[in-house]
Design a protein around this motif. Structure first.
Motif, mmCIF file in Angstrom:
data_model
loop_
_atom_site.group_PDB
_atom_site.id
_atom_site.type_symbol
_atom_site.label_atom_id
_atom_site.label_comp_id
_atom_site.label_asym_id
_atom_site.label_seq_id
_atom_site.Cartn_x
_atom_site.Cartn_y
_atom_site.Cartn_z
ATOM 1 N N LEU A 295 0.676 -1.215 -0.095
ATOM 2 C CA LEU A 295 -0.040 0.060 0.048
ATOM 3 C C LEU A 295 0.884 1.243 0.044
ATOM 4 O O LEU A 295 0.487 2.199 -0.684
ATOM 5 C CB LEU A 295 -0.987 -0.203 1.291
ATOM 6 N N SER A 296 1.939 1.302 0.763
ATOM 7 C CA SER A 296 2.806 2.427 0.776
ATOM 8 C C SER A 296 3.444 2.564 -0.428
ATOM 9 O O SER A 296 3.684 3.739 -0.793
ATOM 10 C CB SER A 296 3.773 2.243 2.054
ATOM 11 N N SER A 297 4.150 1.401 -1.039
ATOM 12 C CA SER A 297 4.696 1.505 -2.394
ATOM 13 C C SER A 297 3.698 1.861 -3.296
ATOM 14 O O SER A 297 4.198 2.562 -4.228
ATOM 15 C CB SER A 297 5.189 0.129 -2.451
ATOM 16 N N ALA A 298 2.738 1.883 -3.282
ATOM 17 C CA ALA A 298 1.548 1.919 -4.223
ATOM 18 C C ALA A 298 1.620 3.658 -4.389
ATOM 19 O O ALA A 298 1.459 4.391 -5.273
ATOM 20 C CB ALA A 298 0.314 1.481 -4.123
ATOM 21 N N GLN A 299 1.620 4.046 -2.874
ATOM 22 C CA GLN A 299 1.597 5.528 -3.117
ATOM 23 C C GLN A 299 2.642 6.261 -3.771
ATOM 24 O O GLN A 299 2.713 7.317 -4.452
ATOM 25 C CB GLN A 299 1.457 5.999 -1.485
ATOM 26 N N ILE A 300 3.797 5.802 -3.429
ATOM 27 C CA ILE A 300 5.165 6.161 -3.833
ATOM 28 C C ILE A 300 5.172 5.952 -5.517
ATOM 29 O O ILE A 300 5.510 7.043 -6.218
ATOM 30 C CB ILE A 300 6.208 5.601 -3.219
ATOM 31 N N LEU A 301 4.734 4.896 -6.029
ATOM 32 C CA LEU A 301 4.586 4.677 -7.279
ATOM 33 C C LEU A 301 3.566 5.734 -8.115
ATOM 34 O O LEU A 301 4.110 6.149 -9.187
ATOM 35 C CB LEU A 301 4.490 3.357 -7.683
ATOM 36 N N GLY A 302 2.526 5.912 -7.339
ATOM 37 C CA GLY A 302 1.842 7.132 -7.807
ATOM 38 C C GLY A 302 2.351 8.405 -7.950
ATOM 39 O O GLY A 302 2.113 8.837 -9.106
ATOM 40 N N ASN A 303 3.155 8.773 -7.042
ATOM 41 C CA ASN A 303 3.804 9.915 -6.888
ATOM 42 C C ASN A 303 4.707 10.124 -8.208
ATOM 43 O O ASN A 303 5.189 10.913 -8.746
ATOM 44 C CB ASN A 303 4.573 10.109 -5.761
ATOM 45 N N VAL A 304 5.688 8.881 -8.464
ATOM 46 C CA VAL A 304 6.642 8.763 -9.572
ATOM 47 C C VAL A 304 5.974 9.230 -10.817
ATOM 48 O O VAL A 304 6.308 9.835 -11.719
ATOM 49 C CB VAL A 304 7.329 7.495 -9.612
ATOM 50 N N HIS A 305 4.698 8.441 -11.176
ATOM 51 C CA HIS A 305 3.973 8.612 -12.197
ATOM 52 C C HIS A 305 3.466 10.095 -12.382
ATOM 53 O O HIS A 305 3.321 10.582 -13.585
ATOM 54 C CB HIS A 305 2.832 7.644 -12.501
ATOM 55 N N GLU A 306 2.938 10.662 -11.347
ATOM 56 C CA GLU A 306 2.517 12.037 -11.238
ATOM 57 C C GLU A 306 3.609 12.926 -11.926
ATOM 58 O O GLU A 306 3.308 13.886 -12.441
ATOM 59 C CB GLU A 306 1.861 12.472 -9.874
ATOM 60 N N TYR B 297 11.816 13.068 -9.821
ATOM 61 C CA TYR B 297 11.568 12.169 -10.458
ATOM 62 C C TYR B 297 12.829 10.971 -10.163
ATOM 63 O O TYR B 297 12.287 9.794 -9.780
ATOM 64 C CB TYR B 297 11.226 12.290 -11.918
ATOM 65 N N ASN B 298 13.835 11.338 -10.486
ATOM 66 C CA ASN B 298 14.888 10.410 -10.153
ATOM 67 C C ASN B 298 15.037 9.918 -8.615
ATOM 68 O O ASN B 298 15.340 8.977 -8.213
ATOM 69 C CB ASN B 298 16.389 11.054 -10.442
ATOM 70 N N GLU B 299 14.669 10.966 -7.825
ATOM 71 C CA GLU B 299 14.911 10.334 -6.480
ATOM 72 C C GLU B 299 13.646 9.691 -6.169
ATOM 73 O O GLU B 299 13.912 8.451 -5.330
ATOM 74 C CB GLU B 299 14.634 11.867 -5.382
ATOM 75 N N ALA B 300 12.527 9.967 -6.651
ATOM 76 C CA ALA B 300 11.425 8.926 -6.324
ATOM 77 C C ALA B 300 11.266 7.825 -6.918
ATOM 78 O O ALA B 300 11.094 6.827 -6.321
ATOM 79 C CB ALA B 300 10.217 9.860 -6.563
ATOM 80 N N ALA B 301 11.940 7.767 -8.183
ATOM 81 C CA ALA B 301 11.933 6.660 -8.709
ATOM 82 C C ALA B 301 13.045 5.452 -8.192
ATOM 83 O O ALA B 301 12.988 4.401 -8.169
ATOM 84 C CB ALA B 301 12.394 6.794 -10.482
ATOM 85 N N ALA B 302 14.086 6.190 -7.490
ATOM 86 C CA ALA B 302 15.124 5.325 -7.029
ATOM 87 C C ALA B 302 14.657 4.757 -5.668
ATOM 88 O O ALA B 302 14.906 3.495 -5.226
ATOM 89 C CB ALA B 302 16.428 6.067 -6.732
ATOM 90 N N LYS B 303 13.862 5.581 -4.852
ATOM 91 C CA LYS B 303 13.071 5.143 -3.825
ATOM 92 C C LYS B 303 12.092 3.971 -4.176
ATOM 93 O O LYS B 303 11.976 3.094 -3.473
ATOM 94 C CB LYS B 303 12.322 6.155 -3.104
ATOM 95 N N ALA B 304 11.337 4.050 -5.107
ATOM 96 C CA ALA B 304 10.397 3.347 -5.347
ATOM 97 C C ALA B 304 11.146 1.845 -5.952
ATOM 98 O O ALA B 304 10.452 0.879 -5.626
ATOM 99 C CB ALA B 304 9.463 3.702 -6.644
ATOM 100 N N GLU B 305 12.073 2.129 -6.742
ATOM 101 C CA GLU B 305 12.933 0.817 -6.982
ATOM 102 C C GLU B 305 13.301 -0.070 -5.912
ATOM 103 O O GLU B 305 13.289 -1.191 -5.675
ATOM 104 C CB GLU B 305 13.816 1.249 -8.118
ATOM 105 N N HIS B 306 13.826 0.897 -4.883
ATOM 106 C CA HIS B 306 14.433 0.352 -3.643
ATOM 107 C C HIS B 306 13.358 -0.363 -2.917
ATOM 108 O O HIS B 306 13.485 -1.535 -2.548
ATOM 109 C CB HIS B 306 15.117 1.160 -2.630
#
Length: 217
Positions: A45-56, A108-117
């Motif tokens: 659930l938490s990662s879904a929010q982060i991934l949503g932020n990445v797409h936004e 985006y790069n920061e959020a994407a790296a966090k999402a990948e982690h």
């Protein structure tokens, strides 16, 4: 030793006490799997929010990039018409959009790296859950076999204990006494038969005695 280390040691000690006190360790494994699955769902659930932020952020980047390209064309158009003031205004807007794009790109790069982690951690947790499930099945089979072996050994030990309480020598002596008694009774019967035979020999023949009596008259 730090506070967190002491707390960790206390927690481990309590877990070990629980393991020692639980009769069926498979129940602990089942609870462990349930806890891990619950944590996995929360993490998803938490990662879904982060991934949503990445797409936004990615959408905003694309918009800024497109608008920057549009203003670049407007700069060229204004220059082609000899309107430098308008070209400067369009250029200023383009530079602002480029700056916004770079800022969004950094986010985006920061959020994407966090999402990948996070996704990596999720995969690791899923693998750990799967390993724990496999181990649970293996442990359950081993535990059930151990329980069955324990019951068999308890039964055999109980039988052995009962057998040890009954002496073979005592049984043999009892049988021998019975055999001796039977033989003694048999001998007594033979003696009785012999006495009866002698009594038959010594018995008086009344017919013979009557004839003798008649002859005397």
């Amino acid at each position: 030793m730090g506070l967190f280390s002491r707390i960790s040691n206390i927690f481990k000690a309590k877990v070990n006490d629980t393991l020692d006190n639980v009769e069926n360790p498979i129940q602990l494994l089942d609870q462990k799997i349930r806890d891990m699955e619950e944590n996995l769902n929360k993490a998803k659930l938490s990662s879904a929010q982060i991934l949503g932020n990445v797409h936004e952020i990615e959408k905003k980047m694309n918009i800024s990039k497109k608008e920057s390209a549009d203003y670049d064309e407007k700069v060229k158009l204004a220059l082609s018409k000899g309107n430098e003031e308008l070209a400067k205004k369009a250029l200023q807007r383009k530079l602002e959009l480029d700056k916004k794009y770079e800022s969004l790109k950094s986010s985006y790069n920061e959020a994407a790296a966090k999402a990948e982690h996070i996704k990596k951690n999720l995969r690791a947790l899923e693998e750990e859950i799967e390993k724990t499930r496999h181990y649970r099945d293996e442990a359950a089979a081993r535990f059930n076999n151990a329980e069955a072996s324990k019951k068999v050994n308890e039964i055999l030990a109980n039988v052995q204990t009962k057998n040890n309480s009954i002496s073979i020598d005592d049984i043999e002596r009892k049988i021998q006494r019975k055999e001796s008694l039977a033989e003694g009774l048999g001998e007594l019967k033979d003696i009785d038969n012999l006495d009866k035979e002698f009594e038959a020999l010594e018995s008086v023949d009344l017919d013979l005695e009557l004839e003798k009596y008649k002859n005397k008259q």
